[in-house]
Scaffold this motif. Structure first.
Motif, PDB file in Angstrom:
ATOM      1  N   GLY A  58       0.830  -1.196   0.000  1.00  0.00           N
ATOM      2  CA  GLY A  58       0.000   0.000   0.000  1.00  0.00           C
ATOM      3  C   GLY A  58       0.863   1.244   0.000  1.00  0.00           C
ATOM      4  N   ALA A 102      -2.480   3.460   6.644  1.00  0.00           N
ATOM      5  CA  ALA A 102      -3.693   2.800   7.127  1.00  0.00           C
ATOM      6  C   ALA A 102      -3.301   1.551   7.909  1.00  0.00           C
ATOM      7  N   VAL A 140      -3.013  -1.811   6.136  1.00  0.00           N
ATOM      8  CA  VAL A 140      -1.835  -2.016   5.277  1.00  0.00           C
ATOM      9  C   VAL A 140      -0.736  -2.752   6.039  1.00  0.00           C
ATOM     10  N   ASP A 170      -8.450   2.668  11.558  1.00  0.00           N
ATOM     11  CA  ASP A 170      -7.672   2.355  10.356  1.00  0.00           C
ATOM     12  C   ASP A 170      -6.644   3.447  10.090  1.00  0.00           C
ATOM     13  N   SER A 188      -7.172  -0.659  -4.922  1.00  0.00           N
ATOM     14  CA  SER A 188      -6.252  -1.285  -3.969  1.00  0.00           C
ATOM     15  C   SER A 188      -4.824  -0.819  -4.248  1.00  0.00           C
ATOM     16  N   SER A 210      -4.393   2.464  -0.489  1.00  0.00           N
ATOM     17  CA  SER A 210      -4.684   2.468   0.947  1.00  0.00           C
ATOM     18  C   SER A 210      -3.512   3.048   1.734  1.00  0.00           C
ATOM     19  N   VAL A 260      -6.499   7.251   2.695  1.00  0.00           N
ATOM     20  CA  VAL A 260      -7.343   6.268   2.027  1.00  0.00           C
ATOM     21  C   VAL A 260      -7.529   5.054   2.928  1.00  0.00           C
ATOM     22  N   SER A 261      -8.790   4.688   3.183  1.00  0.00           N
ATOM     23  CA  SER A 261      -9.093   3.550   4.042  1.00  0.00           C
ATOM     24  C   SER A 261      -9.684   2.390   3.241  1.00  0.00           C
ATOM     25  N   ARG A 262     -10.917   2.514   2.794  1.00  0.00           N
ATOM     26  CA  ARG A 262     -11.600   1.428   2.083  1.00  0.00           C
ATOM     27  C   ARG A 262     -12.290   1.990   0.854  1.00  0.00           C
ATOM     28  N   SER A 263     -12.673   1.096  -0.060  1.00  0.00           N
ATOM     29  CA  SER A 263     -13.424   1.533  -1.235  1.00  0.00           C
ATOM     30  C   SER A 263     -14.194   0.364  -1.824  1.00  0.00           C
TER      31      SER A 263
END
Length: 366
Positions: free
Chosen positions: A70, A84, A87, A159, A250, A253, A268-271
């Motif tokens: 990441g 994060a 990661v 996170d 991906s 993160s 950036v955490s999740r998507s």
């Protein structure tokens, strides 16, 4: 109801600079795509500035094979980084006490690849460009768990993780970003842009002298804030986040998320990718000001090096004589500064000093 497309937002495009470039009045350049790439995900051609502040993270196995994990970014010039938690959560495996700062266990290797400038083909990576993380700190929060019958408190991590290296990186390979560690908060409808490494590939053979094959891949992705979750999305996801209509694949993160002023307000955490490739997905950014509040007691706090009063300054210790003014050294700990002041004598004292990054301008902290 979907928000306007990022390219039609009144604050588009966003200009991002490192602290060093800002303080040296370097030319400002907005983050915009080249050719026909959409602003929702495009390659960033900035080898000597942002790439020195935003770095790809890797896991190294026992044979020195590197796997991309990441993105992270530098918090200061002395080896503190932010990423994060998901990661680098493998670093906490096998550690029973997970609150506070932990030393990374033997056999768990997390490395940051510092900015070396432009890369062509196969190159040998200089040892100073690979920085190994030796400590990690992750905020943990108590959560209700109806399946917990042990009587012990159940905790979950936010996170976000603070990483530290054993050595100070070379200043020619590292720059820093302006960190907005306290409100103003993001608002629904705000334009943001994330930067990270969704497409970097790097592998090194067992022999350290072998060249390393690198496929460069720093990308930026615009989005619009669509919702705020200051107490987390739900019980399983307690991290304070702001929701964004964006495509953050991906690998991004842990990368920084900038507001319209070019300040880091999240990571950036999740998507979730969109069902239609021409549409925008849903992403969540860890909300820095809500995750590590500066005015409330917390198990994890910002490093002392982050200046609360100015985004472009960083704090460290030095041996200082006030009259006549003289500053010697800039070590990261009070103990080192105390030893240095003792050796210098002549009214030198250890003092916490703030430096405007990229300059020789200092101020003594109160």
């Amino acid at each position: 109801m979907r928000s306007m497309h990022p390219s039609r937002h009144p604050h588009y495009p966003i200009t991002v600079q490192t602290c060093e470039d800002h303080n040296q009045n370097s030319r400002r350049r907005p983050l915009v795509p080249y050719d026909d790439e959409p602003p929702t995900l495009f390659r960033v051609d900035d080898p000597f500035c942002l790439r020195k502040a935003i770095v790809p993270m890797f896991h190294a196995d026992d044979t020195d094979i590197l796997t991309g994990m990441g993105t992270a970014f530098a918090l200061d010039p002395w080896g503190n980084f932010l990423s994060a938690d998901h990661v680098t959560d493998f670093l906490r495996r096998g550690v029973t006490e997970q609150s506070g700062e932990i030393a990374i266990p033997d056999g768990a290797h997390a490395l940051a690849l510092l900015g070396m400038g432009v890369i062509f083909g196969e190159v040998g990576i200089p040892p100073e460009a690979l920085v190994q993380m030796t400590g990690t700190r992750t905020p943990m929060i108590p959560v209700d768990d109806p399946m917990n019958f042990t009587g012990r408190t159940t905790t979950r991590p936010y996170d976000i993780t603070f990483l530290s290296s054993a050595t100070t990186p070379s200043e020619r390979l590292l720059q820093n970003l302006p960190i907005r560690r306290y409100p103003t908060s993001p608002r629904v409808g705000d334009l943001v842009v994330a930067v990270g490494y969704p497409k970097i590939e790097l592998a090194r053979g067992p022999a350290p002298s072998l060249p390393t094959s690198i496929t460069e891949g720093m990308f930026a992705a615009y989005g619009v804030v669509s919702n705020l979750h200051p107490r987390g999305r739900d019980r399983a996801n307690p991290t304070p986040v702001f929701e964004v209509e964006a495509n953050w694949p991906s690998g991004m993160s842990g990368g920084p998320v900038f507001n319209a002023a070019g300040e880091v307000i999240g990571l950036v955490s999740r998507s979730i990718a969109p069902a239609d490739e021409d549409a925008l997905g849903t992403a969540w950014a860890t909300w820095l000001a809500a995750s590590v509040p500066p005015t409330e007691p917390a198990a994890i706090s910002w490093p002392e090096s982050i200046d609360a009063g100015d985004l472009y300054f960083r704090n460290a210790w030095a041996a200082v004589r006030l009259d006549p003014w003289r500053l010697e050294g800039f070590p990261t700990t009070e103990q080192e500064a105390t030893a240095l002041a003792r050796n210098l004598g002549h009214d030198f004292r250890p003092r916490l000093v703030s430096q405007r990054l990229g300059t020789e301008i200092y101020s003594v902290c109160s």
